[in-house]
Design a protein around this motif. Structure first.
Motif, mmCIF file in Angstrom:
data_model
loop_
_atom_site.group_PDB
_atom_site.id
_atom_site.type_symbol
_atom_site.label_atom_id
_atom_site.label_comp_id
_atom_site.label_asym_id
_atom_site.label_seq_id
_atom_site.Cartn_x
_atom_site.Cartn_y
_atom_site.Cartn_z
ATOM 1 N N ARG A 137 20.052 -10.365 -39.685
ATOM 2 C CA ARG A 137 18.740 -9.795 -39.955
ATOM 3 C C ARG A 137 18.890 -8.448 -40.664
ATOM 4 N N ARG A 138 17.922 -8.140 -41.483
ATOM 5 C CA ARG A 138 17.801 -6.828 -42.098
ATOM 6 C C ARG A 138 17.405 -5.802 -41.033
ATOM 7 N N ASP A 139 18.007 -4.641 -41.072
ATOM 8 C CA ASP A 139 17.530 -3.560 -40.207
ATOM 9 C C ASP A 139 16.176 -3.095 -40.733
ATOM 10 N N SER A 140 15.180 -3.041 -39.855
ATOM 11 C CA SER A 140 13.853 -2.552 -40.244
ATOM 12 C C SER A 140 13.148 -2.093 -38.988
ATOM 13 N N ASN A 141 12.034 -1.420 -39.175
ATOM 14 C CA ASN A 141 11.276 -1.005 -37.991
ATOM 15 C C ASN A 141 10.829 -2.225 -37.176
ATOM 16 N N LEU A 142 10.477 -3.307 -37.871
ATOM 17 C CA LEU A 142 10.057 -4.511 -37.147
ATOM 18 C C LEU A 142 11.227 -5.126 -36.393
ATOM 19 N N GLN A 143 12.392 -5.221 -37.038
ATOM 20 C CA GLN A 143 13.563 -5.787 -36.374
ATOM 21 C C GLN A 143 13.924 -4.973 -35.133
ATOM 22 N N ARG A 144 13.726 -3.667 -35.206
ATOM 23 C CA ARG A 144 14.084 -2.812 -34.061
ATOM 24 C C ARG A 144 13.131 -2.981 -32.881
ATOM 25 N N THR A 145 12.018 -3.729 -33.076
ATOM 26 C CA THR A 145 11.169 -4.025 -31.911
ATOM 27 C C THR A 145 11.720 -5.191 -31.097
ATOM 28 N N GLY A 146 12.792 -5.817 -31.587
ATOM 29 C CA GLY A 146 13.392 -6.942 -30.863
ATOM 30 C C GLY A 146 13.564 -8.137 -31.771
ATOM 31 N N ASN A 147 14.654 -8.875 -31.563
ATOM 32 C CA ASN A 147 14.991 -9.978 -32.460
ATOM 33 C C ASN A 147 13.950 -11.092 -32.441
ATOM 34 N N ASP A 148 13.130 -11.122 -31.405
ATOM 35 C CA ASP A 148 12.117 -12.181 -31.308
ATOM 36 C C ASP A 148 10.837 -11.860 -32.072
ATOM 37 N N TRP A 149 10.857 -10.789 -32.895
ATOM 38 C CA TRP A 149 9.602 -10.421 -33.581
ATOM 39 C C TRP A 149 9.155 -11.514 -34.550
ATOM 40 N N ILE A 150 10.099 -12.229 -35.135
ATOM 41 C CA ILE A 150 9.707 -13.251 -36.121
ATOM 42 C C ILE A 150 9.033 -14.419 -35.412
ATOM 43 N N GLU A 151 9.619 -14.892 -34.322
ATOM 44 C CA GLU A 151 8.967 -16.015 -33.644
ATOM 45 C C GLU A 151 7.632 -15.609 -33.041
ATOM 46 N N PHE A 190 14.475 -22.408 -34.701
ATOM 47 C CA PHE A 190 13.027 -22.497 -34.448
ATOM 48 C C PHE A 190 12.613 -23.951 -34.243
ATOM 49 N N LYS A 191 13.114 -24.843 -35.098
ATOM 50 C CA LYS A 191 12.745 -26.256 -34.963
ATOM 51 C C LYS A 191 13.236 -26.812 -33.616
ATOM 52 N N SER A 192 14.427 -26.403 -33.211
ATOM 53 C CA SER A 192 14.978 -26.961 -31.965
ATOM 54 C C SER A 192 14.227 -26.443 -30.742
ATOM 55 N N ARG A 193 13.673 -25.237 -30.840
ATOM 56 C CA ARG A 193 12.962 -24.648 -29.696
ATOM 57 C C ARG A 193 11.453 -24.781 -29.790
ATOM 58 N N GLY A 194 10.964 -25.426 -30.822
ATOM 59 C CA GLY A 194 9.518 -25.619 -30.932
ATOM 60 C C GLY A 194 8.751 -24.388 -31.377
ATOM 61 N N VAL A 195 9.440 -23.439 -31.985
ATOM 62 C CA VAL A 195 8.723 -22.307 -32.593
ATOM 63 C C VAL A 195 8.043 -22.822 -33.860
ATOM 64 N N PRO A 196 6.741 -22.563 -34.037
ATOM 65 C CA PRO A 196 6.039 -23.167 -35.176
ATOM 66 C C PRO A 196 6.490 -22.590 -36.511
ATOM 67 N N ILE A 197 7.070 -23.444 -37.340
ATOM 68 C CA ILE A 197 7.405 -23.088 -38.726
ATOM 69 C C ILE A 197 7.312 -24.366 -39.543
ATOM 70 N N ASP A 198 6.659 -24.264 -40.700
ATOM 71 C CA ASP A 198 6.382 -25.447 -41.518
ATOM 72 C C ASP A 198 7.049 -25.428 -42.882
ATOM 73 N N CYS A 199 7.459 -24.249 -43.325
ATOM 74 C CA CYS A 199 7.933 -24.166 -44.713
ATOM 75 C C CYS A 199 8.787 -22.930 -44.904
ATOM 76 N N VAL A 200 9.629 -23.016 -45.919
ATOM 77 C CA VAL A 200 10.454 -21.882 -46.339
ATOM 78 C C VAL A 200 10.176 -21.634 -47.816
ATOM 79 N N GLY A 201 9.901 -20.379 -48.134
ATOM 80 C CA GLY A 201 9.661 -19.979 -49.514
ATOM 81 C C GLY A 201 10.911 -19.355 -50.108
ATOM 82 N N PHE A 202 11.234 -19.798 -51.309
ATOM 83 C CA PHE A 202 12.364 -19.257 -52.059
ATOM 84 C C PHE A 202 11.779 -18.475 -53.227
ATOM 85 N N GLN A 203 11.897 -17.154 -53.154
ATOM 86 C CA GLN A 203 11.217 -16.334 -54.157
ATOM 87 C C GLN A 203 11.702 -16.674 -55.558
ATOM 88 N N SER A 204 13.014 -16.796 -55.720
ATOM 89 C CA SER A 204 13.581 -17.152 -57.025
ATOM 90 C C SER A 204 13.260 -16.131 -58.113
#
Ligand code: XIL
Length: 298
Positions: A137-151, A190-204
């Motif tokens: 993960r990138r170090d950021s203020n959000l990441q520093r709130t805990g690794n579970d911030w994305i889920e 996420f898929k294995s634990r049932g965290v909702p995610i439907d798509c991945v965007g590739f900025q390109s």
């Protein structure tokens, strides 16, 4: 078909552009937009600093202009982006810990609720992985709130707008590399634990080359059971620009779960990459060789 959007639609895909509310009154810009594209993304208007300039006070005027433009065209609207380490309002930049976590989740809930039922896909989290070889993960203020911030963000977005596809979006993830593998491992988890995610965007955001495993990388994500989308495509002008655009288009068409392509602006003069002329239309709105290359590939 004779336009990008109609040609993509014939292949069950969309072809979109990032647009700016302040340019909708430009007649050349709006003519190309309404003729060629069947998806829109707000270039800046739905970001945190734009939608919640002071804490708890939400402003949707410009975001709604993008939404209404897309809706009036019969286009899909991609939501971009609920949480990102950049373009945060100053008040959020000065928060940390549970105050920031709570503010971030509230932001996700409020914005996704405002646009409920109207967004095809949300970039729930943008650019959360580090560059380089760590795959971390990138170090950021959000990441520093805990690794579970994305889920936590994805769960809040799902609760607020169950109809929107929920995407993770990043750059330099366009081939198989340490960064894309970090994202891959998160999506698999996420898929294995049932965290909702439907798509991945590739900025390109591409330079004068493209990874040889671009399509294979899209496919390995699709094989996890998520859609993939090209979300911010632009390619530095060079001898290879038209070929690279065709390669990206062909890769998306070859991956059945690649649902569409978005270019990050309309004319070269609209691009954030000043001086690189990375888009499909020149400063005057004329179609470039890269445009013809994409249209022929579709
Ligand atoms: C860019 C916009 O194009 C610029 O107008 C703005 O000044 C900065 O952001 N990755 C993203 C996009 O996810 O939101 C960025 O857009 C480009 C890089």
């Amino acid at each position: 078909a004779t336009t990008l959007g109609a040609s993509a639609a014939a292949k069950n895909r969309y072809f979109g552009a990032a647009i700016a509310a302040g340019k909708l009154g430009d007649s050349t810009y709006s003519r190309i937009l309404t003729t060629e594209f069947n998806s829109v993304t707000a270039e800046n208007e739905m970001k945190w600093d734009a939608t919640e300039p002071s804490q708890g006070r939400f402003t949707y005027t410009n975001g709604d202009r993008i939404l209404n433009q897309g809706t009036s065209m019969g286009a899909k609207v991609r939501g971009h982006a609920l949480l990102w380490h950049q373009q945060q309002p100053g008040w959020a930049q000065s928060l940390s810990g549970s105050a920031l976590r709570n503010a971030a989740i509230n932001h996700v809930t409020q914005v996704a609720t405002h646009y409920k039922g109207k967004i095809y896909a949300w970039d729930v989290v943008n650019e959360a992985f580090a560059d380089g070889g760590s795959g971390a993960r990138r170090d950021s203020n959000l990441q520093r709130t805990g690794n579970d911030w994305i889920e936590a963000a994805f769960r809040a977005a799902r609760a607020a707008d169950p109809a929107a596809k929920l995407c993770y979006n990043d750059y330099n993830t366009d081939g198989v590399n340490a960064k894309s593998t970090g994202v891959y491992n998160m999506v698999r988890d996420f898929k294995s634990r049932g965290v909702p995610i439907d798509c991945v965007g590739f900025q390109s955001h591409l330079g004068t080359g493209i990874p040889s495993d671009y399509q294979a990388n899209l496919q390995r994500f699709a094989d996890l059971g998520v859609d993939v989308q090209i979300t911010e495509l632009d390619v530095a002008q060079g001898s290879n620009q038209a070929n690279i655009y065709a390669t990206v288009t062909n890769a998306c068409l070859a991956v059945s779960r690649c649902t569409g392509i978005t270019v990050w602006g309309i004319r070269d003069s609209d691009s954030w990459r000043t001086g690189e002329n990375p888009l499909l239309f020149d400063n005057s709105g004329n179609k470039k060789a890269a445009y013809t290359s994409v249209l022929n590939a579709l």
